[in-house]
Structures are given as C-alpha cells and as structure tokens.
Scaffold this active site. Structure first.
Site, short mmCIF file in Angstrom:
data_model
loop_
_atom_site.label_atom_id
_atom_site.label_comp_id
_atom_site.label_asym_id
_atom_site.label_seq_id
_atom_site.Cartn_x
_atom_site.Cartn_y
_atom_site.Cartn_z
N TYR A 89 5.68 -46.18 28.48
CA TYR A 89 5.06 -44.99 29.48
C TYR A 89 6.35 -44.61 30.60
O TYR A 89 6.21 -43.35 31.11
CB TYR A 89 3.94 -45.73 30.23
N ASP B 62 -0.96 -47.94 28.10
CA ASP B 62 0.56 -47.41 28.55
C ASP B 62 1.30 -46.74 27.49
O ASP B 62 2.03 -45.74 27.80
CB ASP B 62 1.22 -48.72 28.88
N HIS C 42 -7.72 -51.90 29.40
CA HIS C 42 -6.43 -51.31 29.76
C HIS C 42 -5.45 -51.79 28.62
O HIS C 42 -4.65 -51.00 28.05
CB HIS C 42 -5.94 -51.76 30.80
N TYR D 158 -6.00 -57.38 27.62
CA TYR D 158 -6.72 -57.48 28.90
C TYR D 158 -8.12 -57.03 28.78
O TYR D 158 -8.67 -55.99 29.01
CB TYR D 158 -6.01 -56.41 30.02
N ASP E 192 -4.29 -47.66 36.71
CA ASP E 192 -3.20 -47.09 35.87
C ASP E 192 -3.47 -46.36 34.76
O ASP E 192 -2.82 -45.61 34.10
CB ASP E 192 -2.27 -48.17 35.71
N ARG F 163 0.81 -47.83 44.33
CA ARG F 163 1.01 -47.06 43.04
C ARG F 163 -0.19 -46.90 42.17
O ARG F 163 -0.45 -45.86 41.51
CB ARG F 163 2.01 -47.64 42.20
N TRP G 109 -1.34 -43.48 40.52
CA TRP G 109 -1.66 -43.19 39.09
C TRP G 109 -3.01 -42.26 39.17
O TRP G 109 -3.23 -41.38 38.40
CB TRP G 109 -1.73 -44.39 38.26
#
Length: 404
Positions: free
Chosen positions: A66, A116, A160, A164, A171, A245, A249
């Site tokens: 990513y 990602d 995610h 996970y 994110d 962050r 995102w």
C-alpha cells in the site's frame, strides 16, 4: 517501452555513477528546481530518494504494498497536471515490474485477504486506462475479486486482514474503498455497480456506528466485534485512542470515494454528512501551529508530538472537501493554516533542492507480534523518521488541492 527502459537505465546510471547517496551528500548540484510547485518538487524528490519504485518505503526487496500505492497515486495526479514524463515513467516502472505478462501480481497473496494490498490498485487502474495493457486489467480484477471474497463481520464490515479477524480499522477504509468505488464507476453498470456502491457505503456506516466517539466526534483506531483482543475494551470492543493517521486515512477515504459515488445514490449525502461531522471534530483538535498531534486529543501529555503524516492527510481532506463543495468554505482557512504549519514544522529542503518531510510516525497498528496494545505509550514511542511514504504521498495531494 523503449522510453521506460531508457528511463530506468538512466536513473540507475545516475545513482550508481553520479548521484549515489555519498556523492549527493558531497555535491552542491541542484537536483530539484525550487521554482516548481511543492507537489512536483516532492514527487521528484521521491524519485531521487527511491530510484527503484519497488523499494519505496525503505524496502530492501521489491514488494507490492500500500505504501507504494499511496505515493504513486499522488504522483500520477502530479503527472496529469504537469505532463512530467519522468514521473509517469517512474510509476509505470513499478507496475511493469510487479505485474507480469499474465497479470499476476508479484509478492501479492490473495488468501491473506489483506485490505492494505488493495490500495495500489488505484494507480493500476490509471495505468490500464492510459495503456490498455490487459495484464493491468487482470491485476485489478484480481483485487476486486479479493474484495468480493473478503471475510466480514456479522454486519458485512471487512476484516482488516485474515490474521485480524472481526476487526474494523479506520485504515481499511482508505486501503479498499477508493479503489472499489473507482473500479465500480469505470467497469460496472446497472445492478452490479449498485451492489458495489451499497457495499462501499456500508463500510462507512459501520465505522460511524462503532468507531466514532459521540462526545468528541473523533474516531477510535480499531473496533473488534469479538471483543477478544487485549487492545479492545471488553464492553465496546474499541481501541483506546484517537490516532492521527488512522483518522487521516478515514477522511481521505471519504473525499476520494465521493469522486465516484453516483449523485443519485442514497449513500452520497450520508458520506457528505459524515465528512462534515469529521471536519468539525478535527479542527477542534488542530494545534495553534496548524498541525496535529500523534494522539489527537492529548496534545498536552508528555511524549506526544506534532506529526506529519496525519497533518498532511487532514489538510488534504479539508482542502478537497471545500474544493468539491462538500464542506463549507470556512474550512479552507483550517486547511491553509495546516499547510503553512507543515511547511514550517516538517518540511526541510537540502542543499541539492531535495524536499524532505520530517516527524513522520513510521508505523502503528493493533495486535500482531510483537503485540501492539494501542496505548498512549505505544503510539508515541513508535519510530519517527523522515520521508515516510504515508506522509509524502498525502503531502503531494494536499499541495495539489491548495495549488502549491
């Protein structure tokens, strides 16, 4: 193809023969024209820092990641504005080497179901639209297929990653949804496109339902439906803090998805409402410098620091939101203040004209091995470095939105 090969050879020659890091250090040659806009200066600086685009993010071996996508997507927008062919060649070089003639993405593992890995699909769509190379279409079809099969929570929120389970991270919204919306808008029609857009909006609905704090309007980094993770509150399933962050995102995800979500879709106004609530919350925690802290609401706590990646993302989100008419014009003042703060606090230009973005959090997440507990101490003690692509890419985009 000849120009691509020539550019790659010339770049390697430049760095092996003339401008390797030790020689740049001892040289006074101006490599980046200071008269250019910050967006193009940073893009060119990235090509100098990482002459091999497969090694963006300080990697030692080529990989599909990513972080490559975050920078290359921003660079493509610079190319569209400037027609700088060297920047295009650099982007193409990445895809040319990472996607083989059969459309197989090198180093990518489908069954990891890692959101990602979707992010770099955005710029691959751009390359396919420009070149019509079928291998690029096969690659983006593969990424779309991953989303179709991505494991979900009981309500349809993407995990995610496979490793996970039951976890929704902020994110993930940026990793997956702008690509999914762009893919649906370009390649799908009718009921198929509607189903894709419905699924995209659902991801935001679930984040609003679970990750948003009703008191502050800020968003927690992660939510665990199973409530089994050590980082998760046993009653709410939420992580402990508002990480800059992660919220960055999420904001970028909203404004980028709105580029493609049809005007008639009922979810469009919902996303605009979410964005307005989001903007109201983040400007309340904007520091007097114009930038934002690593842990957003704890600016006075020892160890916390002003951080470049989240700050760049917030400026981009606010500026684009105003430019597109999603946000009131008053937020442009916050965006401009934030941008000036970034220039003052984080941007350093060396004697060669190379632009550097300092004070970037290197990486942060939840769980994993070694285990990341989501505590304040965890977030403020992760490594800090300059020129993290999770900052340079958003800085380029923020610069473009502000015409800087």
């Amino acid at each position: 193809m000849k120009s691509i090969i020539s550019y790659t050879i010339n770049t390697l020659a430049l760095f092996i023969g003339i401008s390797c890091s030790s020689q740049i250090k001892n040289s006074t040659e101006i490599l980046v024209n200071p008269k250019l806009k910050w967006s193009e200066r940073m893009a060119i600086s990235e090509t100098i820092r990482f002459p091999d685009p497969t090694l963006l993010d300080f990697q030692k071996k080529p990989r599909w990641s990513y972080t490559n996508g975050v920078v290359l997507d921003a660079m493509y927008k610079v190319y569209e504005q400037t027609n700088n062919q060297n920047i295009y060649n650099y982007i193409y070089d990445f895809a040319n080497r990472m996607i083989d003639k059969d459309g197989v993405i090198q180093t990518y593992k489908f069954k990891n179901y890692n959101l990602d890995m979707i992010r770099t699909g955005d710029v691959t769509i751009d390359l396919y639209e420009k070149t019509k190379e079928n291998r690029f279409k096969i690659a983006i079809d593969t990424l779309d297929k991953q989303l179709a099969e991505q494991p979900t929570t009981s309500e349809g929120g993407y995990w995610h990653k496979q490793i996970y389970p039951y976890q929704i991270w902020l994110d993930g919204a940026y990793m997956a949804e702008p690509f999914h919306a762009k893919y649906a808008a370009i390649f799908e029609t009718g009921n198929k496109a509607k189903k894709s857009f419905d699924k995209i909006v659902l991801q935001f609905d679930l984040i609003e339902k679970y990750n948003r704090d009703s008191k502050t309007g800020l968003y927690y980094h992660g939510w665990d439906e199973s409530k089994e993770q050590a980082w998760a509150n046993k009653e709410t399933g939420l992580s402990q803090h508002f990480w800059s962050r992660a919220m960055g995102w999420y904001g970028m995800a909203i404004v980028d998805v709105l580029d493609y979500l049809p005007n008639e879709h009922p979810g469009r106004q919902k996303l605009i409402n979410y964005l307005n609530n989001y903007a109201e919350a983040i400007v309340k925690v904007q520091d007097k410098s114009g930038t934002w802290y690593q842990v957003l609401d704890l600016g006075d706590k020892k160890g916390n620091y002003l951080e470049a990646t989240g700050s760049s993302m917030f400026v981009y989100t606010l500026a684009k939101g105003v430019n597109k008419g999603y946000l009131p014009k008053k937020y442009l003042k916050n965006a401009k203040k934030g941008y000036e703060g970034i220039l003052k606090e984080f941007i350093k230009v060396d004697k060669n004209g190379i632009v550097n973005l300092e004070k970037c959090c290197s990486v942060a997440g939840l769980g994993g091995n070694p285990y990341r507990d989501g505590s304040f101490d965890y977030y403020v003690n992760e490594p800090i470095r300059a020129n993290d692509p999770k900052g340079t890419g958003p800085f380029i985009k923020a610069s473009l939105e502000l015409n800087r």
